[in-house]
Design an enzyme around this catalytic site. Structure first.
Site, PDB file in Angstrom:
ATOM      1  N   ASP A  19       0.802  -1.219   0.000  1.00  0.00           N
ATOM      2  CA  ASP A  19       0.000   0.000   0.000  1.00  0.00           C
ATOM      3  C   ASP A  19       0.838   1.273   0.000  1.00  0.00           C
ATOM      4  OD1 ASP A  19      -2.651   1.020  -0.015  1.00  0.00           O
ATOM      5  OD2 ASP A  19      -2.456   1.569   2.097  1.00  0.00           O
ATOM      6  N   HIS A  20       0.313   2.309  -0.660  1.00  0.00           N
ATOM      7  CA  HIS A  20       0.919   3.650  -0.684  1.00  0.00           C
ATOM      8  C   HIS A  20       2.401   3.599  -1.035  1.00  0.00           C
ATOM      9  CE1 HIS A  20      -2.309   6.379   0.384  1.00  0.00           C
ATOM     10  NE2 HIS A  20      -2.738   5.490   1.256  1.00  0.00           N
ATOM     11  N   HIS A  46      -6.901  10.275   6.232  1.00  0.00           N
ATOM     12  CA  HIS A  46      -6.137   9.274   6.953  1.00  0.00           C
ATOM     13  C   HIS A  46      -5.949   9.688   8.415  1.00  0.00           C
ATOM     14  CE1 HIS A  46      -4.571   8.502   2.750  1.00  0.00           C
ATOM     15  NE2 HIS A  46      -4.849   7.279   3.153  1.00  0.00           N
ATOM     16  N   HIS A  73     -10.028   5.424   1.130  1.00  0.00           N
ATOM     17  CA  HIS A  73      -8.950   5.483   2.113  1.00  0.00           C
ATOM     18  C   HIS A  73      -9.440   6.275   3.331  1.00  0.00           C
ATOM     19  CE1 HIS A  73      -5.265   4.617  -0.674  1.00  0.00           C
ATOM     20  NE2 HIS A  73      -6.316   3.867  -0.987  1.00  0.00           N
ATOM     21  N   GLY A  74      -8.774   6.097   4.464  1.00  0.00           N
ATOM     22  CA  GLY A  74      -9.140   6.848   5.653  1.00  0.00           C
ATOM     23  C   GLY A  74     -10.470   6.433   6.249  1.00  0.00           C
ATOM     24  N   SER A  80     -11.151   4.610   8.821  1.00  0.00           N
ATOM     25  CA  SER A  80     -11.234   4.507  10.282  1.00  0.00           C
ATOM     26  C   SER A  80     -12.069   5.618  10.892  1.00  0.00           C
ATOM     27  CB  SER A  80      -9.826   4.548  10.896  1.00  0.00           C
ATOM     28  OG  SER A  80      -9.098   3.392  10.579  1.00  0.00           O
ATOM     29  N   ASN A 105     -10.402   0.843   3.068  1.00  0.00           N
ATOM     30  CA  ASN A 105      -9.117   0.744   3.769  1.00  0.00           C
ATOM     31  C   ASN A 105      -9.239   1.186   5.215  1.00  0.00           C
ATOM     32  OD1 ASN A 105      -8.161   0.112   1.219  1.00  0.00           O
ATOM     33  ND2 ASN A 105      -6.439   1.537   1.303  1.00  0.00           N
ATOM     34  N   VAL A 106      -8.729   0.348   6.123  1.00  0.00           N
ATOM     35  CA  VAL A 106      -8.790   0.632   7.555  1.00  0.00           C
ATOM     36  C   VAL A 106      -7.409   0.412   8.166  1.00  0.00           C
ATOM     37  CG1 VAL A 106      -9.775  -0.077   9.768  1.00  0.00           C
ATOM     38  CG2 VAL A 106     -11.219  -0.035   7.716  1.00  0.00           C
ATOM     39  N   THR A 131      -5.954   3.105  11.088  1.00  0.00           N
ATOM     40  CA  THR A 131      -5.866   3.763  12.388  1.00  0.00           C
ATOM     41  C   THR A 131      -6.768   3.128  13.437  1.00  0.00           C
ATOM     42  OG1 THR A 131      -5.272   5.853  11.313  1.00  0.00           O
ATOM     43  CG2 THR A 131      -6.095   5.988  13.560  1.00  0.00           C
TER      44      THR A 131
END
Length: 283
Positions: free
Chosen positions: A84-85, A183, A211-212, A214, A233-234, A236
């Site tokens: 990722d990233h 994020h 993304h982000g 959480s 995407n999870v 945090t």
């Protein structure tokens, strides 16, 4: 069971009108918690290792990838391995050798033209090796080392027409878009732009990625999936559960020196978080 391909999980989720959740792996305990949470929820999941996690482990992706793959192989749930990233060309080229079925190549900090050029090159490299490639257009923001970014500021969110052109010009397999999340949020208070998600879903022929997640409440996540989000995407949220459990244990047992005593509740806390997200959008 053996690792499955990210493309397989995302395609199945998209065809079923649901989402697959991708969880960030930083330590072995993260991988174990994701696998256990997936088993409890009876749902597939993606184990994703970010470039920042690789840097934390000294810059060598091999050991963490091998450990994560071993955890997945011992799990009864269907799990995929995702890098990722990725901004580093060297790390991108390490993906195939270490068993990653997919990569998120991140050129989002570059200007549009440079983003397209670099991403198209990454896609050509990945597709030649059977690797599914995700990219990002717009700025989700909030990652370590980045200046604060207002998710509602003009120019931050992804434009549907630009997204359609970007996908056509790069050949990416999935697109992460900026629709109101950021994020590293530790509270679940984000409000997504569901009208924009619908417009992006109609404009773009590939799966959309959030993304982000959480910081996004359950009701917002469900609406996002209904509007067209396919990969969630999870990261945090797992770290919040991990750190909270460690802090609580050490406050109650300040003389503890054996890390297994506080890592066990930390892993269990993350397992519960994984199960929760999977039951909301991944089941």
């Amino acid at each position: 069971m053996p690792l499955v391909r990210t493309a397989e999980l995302v395609t199945a989720a998209r065809e079923a009108g649901r989402a697959v959740v991708a969880f960030n792996v930083i330590t072995l305990e993260h991988a174990e918690a994701i696998a256990a949470g997936a088993e409890r929820a009876g749902a597939p999941a993606i184990l994703q290792i970010s470039e920042n996690a690789v840097k934390f482990h000294g810059g060598d992706v091999g050991p963490l990838a091998a450990a994560t793959s071993a955890v997945a192989a011992a799990c009864r749930a269907r799990l995929a391995l995702h890098l990722d990233h990725v901004e580093s060309a060297d790390l991108l080229r390490a993906a195939h050798a270490h068993g990653f079925g997919s990569v998120m190549f991140d050129a989002s900090k570059r200007g549009y033209g440079e983003n397209v050029k670099a991403t198209a090159e990454a896609v050509r490299w990945g597709h030649a090796r059977g690797i599914w490639v995700e990219a990002e257009l717009g700025r989700v923001g909030g990652k370590a080392g980045e200046p604060p970014l207002d998710a509602h500021a003009p120019g931050v969110r992804t434009d549907p027409a630009e997204a359609a052109a970007y996908v056509a010009d790069t050949g990416v397999d999935a697109l992460a878009v900026a629709v109101g999340s950021t994020h590293a949020m530790t509270t679940r208070t984000a409000t997504l732009d569901h009208t924009l998600i619908t417009a992006l879903h109609e404009a773009v022929p590939v799966p959309l990625v959030l993304h982000g997640s959480s910081g996004v409440p359950d009701t917002e996540l469900r609406r996002a999936v209904a509007a067209g989000m396919t990969k969630i995407n999870v990261g945090t949220a797992l770290n919040t559960a991990f750190t909270g459990a460690v802090r609580a244990f050490l406050e109650a047992h300040p003389s503890t020196t054996d890390p297994r005593r506080y890592l066990a509740p930390a892993r269990e806390g993350m397992t519960g978080a994984v199960e929760g997200f999977l039951r909301v959008v991944g089941g």
